[in-house]
Design an enzyme around this catalytic site. Structure first.
Site, PDB file in Angstrom:
ATOM      1  N   CYS A   1       0.620  -8.746 -10.910  1.00 12.78           N
ATOM      2  CA  CYS A   1       1.850  -8.959 -10.126  1.00 12.78           C
ATOM      3  C   CYS A   1       3.079  -8.687 -10.991  1.00 12.78           C
ATOM      4  O   CYS A   1       4.089  -8.164 -10.523  1.00 12.78           O
ATOM      5  CB  CYS A   1       1.905 -10.391  -9.602  1.00 12.78           C
ATOM      6  SG  CYS A   1       0.470 -10.854  -8.611  1.00 12.78           S
TER       7      CYS A   1
ATOM      8  N   HIS B   1       6.908  -6.844 -10.659  1.00 12.55           N
ATOM      9  CA  HIS B   1       7.961  -7.802 -10.324  1.00 12.55           C
ATOM     10  C   HIS B   1       8.551  -8.539 -11.519  1.00 12.55           C
ATOM     11  O   HIS B   1       9.436  -9.364 -11.367  1.00 12.55           O
ATOM     12  CB  HIS B   1       7.471  -8.760  -9.249  1.00 12.55           C
ATOM     13  CG  HIS B   1       7.189  -8.054  -7.958  1.00 12.55           C
ATOM     14  ND1 HIS B   1       8.196  -7.523  -7.174  1.00 12.55           N
ATOM     15  CD2 HIS B   1       6.024  -7.735  -7.330  1.00 12.55           C
ATOM     16  CE1 HIS B   1       7.660  -6.935  -6.110  1.00 12.55           C
ATOM     17  NE2 HIS B   1       6.346  -7.040  -6.183  1.00 12.55           N
TER      18      HIS B   1
ATOM     19  N   ARG C   1       1.953 -11.077   3.011  1.00  6.92           N
ATOM     20  CA  ARG C   1       2.605 -10.202   2.021  1.00  6.92           C
ATOM     21  C   ARG C   1       1.770 -10.110   0.752  1.00  6.92           C
ATOM     22  O   ARG C   1       1.677  -9.041   0.143  1.00  6.92           O
ATOM     23  CB  ARG C   1       4.014 -10.724   1.709  1.00  6.92           C
ATOM     24  CG  ARG C   1       4.840  -9.784   0.843  1.00  6.92           C
ATOM     25  CD  ARG C   1       5.203  -8.521   1.588  1.00  6.92           C
ATOM     26  NE  ARG C   1       5.740  -7.498   0.702  1.00  6.92           N
ATOM     27  CZ  ARG C   1       5.044  -6.456   0.254  1.00  6.92           C
ATOM     28  NH1 ARG C   1       3.785  -6.305   0.598  1.00  6.92           N
ATOM     29  NH2 ARG C   1       5.609  -5.571  -0.534  1.00  6.92           N
TER      30      ARG C   1
ATOM     31  N   CYS D   1       0.571  -6.618  -0.843  1.00  9.50           N
ATOM     32  CA  CYS D   1       0.866  -6.278  -2.234  1.00  9.50           C
ATOM     33  C   CYS D   1      -0.411  -5.850  -2.951  1.00  9.50           C
ATOM     34  O   CYS D   1      -0.417  -4.870  -3.687  1.00  9.50           O
ATOM     35  CB  CYS D   1       1.468  -7.491  -2.941  1.00  9.50           C
ATOM     36  SG  CYS D   1       3.107  -7.193  -3.600  1.00  9.50           S
TER      37      CYS D   1
END
Lengths: 158, 105, 281
Positions: free
Chosen positions: C195, C199, C238, C242
């Site tokens: 992740c 991000h 979401r 992702c």
């Protein structure tokens, strides 16, 4: 010949608008009755010029800085592009909103009734980078302005 | 009465009424394809919108499918008083229609 | 479509360094994690106040923010809040309402997710909603969109301004937190991403036309009306999307992995107000 046809369409249009204002003002007619028929030719036209001819009988307009278009320089998502059109031109009858790069450029027509101020906002789809154009019909004149909007994620795909 | 899918806010300030509304509609252009089947999704969009202050029509709009899904419309008109009604109604290309009324605040 | 995903992935991979992604996830305490996480973004985007991270990419990009502010003039999620309120007030077949499970108070956001020590598991708000339904003889709702998203929108709206409680009461809870952290930092999928690749390391950079949002604040604004979806969706929807973009097989919405992930991320976002529902592109 061609000019005459366009002119006739134009006159018919403005006459109808006059009737609308009076009838609506007197509160005599239901809204459905005063609505002009949805101008299919204008909305399905593939070019801005054809669309404007279909809506107004003419595509010719003068650029006017008295028409302000608020739209983002870059659209975050072409499916939802916020647009606001304002103008201080007197006697506006109709505002046409177009997105030049769209398959069918004419997005909306706003017909002003009693007391309406020229200040409308909506959200539109833009297929790719192009101009947002506002064309105003006021007192028999056609005036316009445009703003370019960069579209990185198109709003018409699927 | 079924709850209307049109949400309206009308506010009076300095002699001008600002109306903002949100409609619930798919606004299909007719150009998109179904991702799974590949078949075109038929056009389905609001064509006509009528806005009234009490009984007087202040604006009407004609739209194509290029107005975004769940359309937003805001406009202003001169006059109006607190407690007056503002109504919005739409008709789509399949002949369906909806309307809603709100009071000016 | 495939090509676009590849491009996003390639951009992420290109700039992926390692902040603390390669550290063993149990080496640091939650308090240290919060500080590391926050400091990283404070240095990365100087001048952006902590509370602004509740607004995702709009905290760091002016052009996107202009679009968003215009949409917030009359947000597309507003009718769904009302639909959710109707759900809240409509009795089940047995005459009881959701209020009977939630102390008659829809403003519950701050209490979730939390560690349930009796069951040894993280309980999220959508899970509690479905447990309320089944306890009252109703069928559970689907977790990604639709009715549950509407009810969550209403409850989130009523909870605006609350901050996560985010307690980690004991070692078992800490183990769940660490599992969530593991889900966050484990590299996975065809591109071998985590992740943080997009991000944290690449936040604020462009993956093609998309500006990658900062991880900080990611759990605050749900449910979200995404213009891309054209509807409201939940946090776990979401998460799944992702993972697919990373070309990894997504975990199940409300499965243990995503609940632990939400527990970890919510802890990272403590002191940032819940502000759902919200609108994103």
């Amino acid at each position: 010949m061609n000019t005459d046809t366009k002119r006739r369409v134009f006159l018919k249009g403005s006459l109808a608008a006059g009737t609308v204002a009076v009838a609506a003002g007197a509160g005599l007619l239901a809204p459905q009755a005063v609505l002009a028929a949805w101008p299919e030719k204008a909305f399905t036209a593939k070019s801005s010029e054809d669309a404007l001819s279909g809506a107004f009988g003419s595509a010719a307009s003068e650029t006017s800085e008295q028409i302000k278009i608020k739209a983002p320089d870059i659209a975050e998502n072409g499916a939802v592009v916020p647009v606001t059109i304002t103008s201080d031109i007197a006697g506006i009858e109709t505002i046409a909103l177009l997105s030049t790069a769209n398959n069918a450029p004419l997005v909306a027509l706003f017909n002003m009734g009693q007391g309406a101020a020229a200040d409308v906002s909506t959200r539109i789809k833009m297929g790719k980078t192009g101009d947002v154009v506002a064309v105003v019909k006021a007192g028999g004149k056609m005036l316009s302005n445009r703003k370019s909007v960069k579209v990185t994620i198109g709003g018409c795909g699927g | 009465m079924a709850k209307s899918s049109i949400k309206i806010r009308a506010k009076l300030k300095g002699g001008v009424t600002t109306v903002k509304c949100l409609m619930n509609h798919p606004m299909e252009t007719g150009l998109r394809k179904d991702k799974k089947t590949g078949n075109p999704i038929p056009a389905h969009f609001i064509q006509d919108v009528v806005a009234k202050h009490n009984d007087a029509e202040v604006m009407n709009a004609q739209w194509s499918g290029s107005v975004s899904k769940n359309p937003y419309l805001a406009f202003k008109f001169n006059g109006g008083a607190s407690g007056d009604s503002v109504s919005i109604s739409w008709t789509d290309n399949k002949g369906a229609s909806e309307s809603a009324t709100a009071k000016i605040k | 479509m495939k090509l676009k995903k590849l491009a996003i992935a390639a951009v992420c991979a290109f700039v992926a360094g390692s902040v603390y992604a390669d550290k063993k996830t149990t080496e640091t305490t939650p308090a240290e994690d919060v500080n590391t996480y926050r400091d990283y973004f404070m240095k990365r985007f100087p001048g952006v106040p902590l509370e602004e991270y509740a607004n995702g990419v709009y905290a760091i990009d002016k052009v996107s923010r202009d679009n968003w502010e215009a949409v917030e003039e009359f947000p597309p999620y507003e009718p769904m809040i009302e639909d959710g309120e109707t759900m809240w007030n409509t009795p089940f077949a047995n005459g009881k309402t959701y209020g009977s499970c939630f102390n008659d108070d829809p403003a519950q956001r701050k209490n979730y997710p939390h560690w349930d020590d009796a069951r040894k598991t993280v309980v999220t708000l959508p899970m509690a909603i479905n447990e309320c339904r089944t306890a009252n003889g109703e069928k559970p709702l689907k977790y990604k969109k639709g009715a549950i998203a509407n009810l969550l929108a209403y409850m989130a709206y009523e909870s605006r301004g609350q901050k996560p409680t985010a307690e980690i009461p004991n070692d078992d809870a800490l183990a769940a937190y660490n599992k969530g952290k593991q889900v966050y930092f484990a590299r996975r999928g065809q591109f071998n991403f985590n992740c943080a690749s997009c991000h944290m390391q690449s936040a604020g950079q462009k993956a093609r036309a998309d500006i990658l949002s900062p991880a900080l604040g990611h759990t605050t604004g749900w449910p979200v009306y995404r213009s891309k979806w054209g509807e409201l969706g939940t946090l776990h929807r979401r998460y799944g999307g992702c993972m697919k973009q990373m070309r990894a097989a997504p975990y199940k919405a409300q499965g243990e992995e995503f609940r632990n992930l939400e527990y970890f991320m919510t802890h990272m976002n403590k002191d940032i107000e819940f502000n759902g529902p919200s609108a994103r592109k």
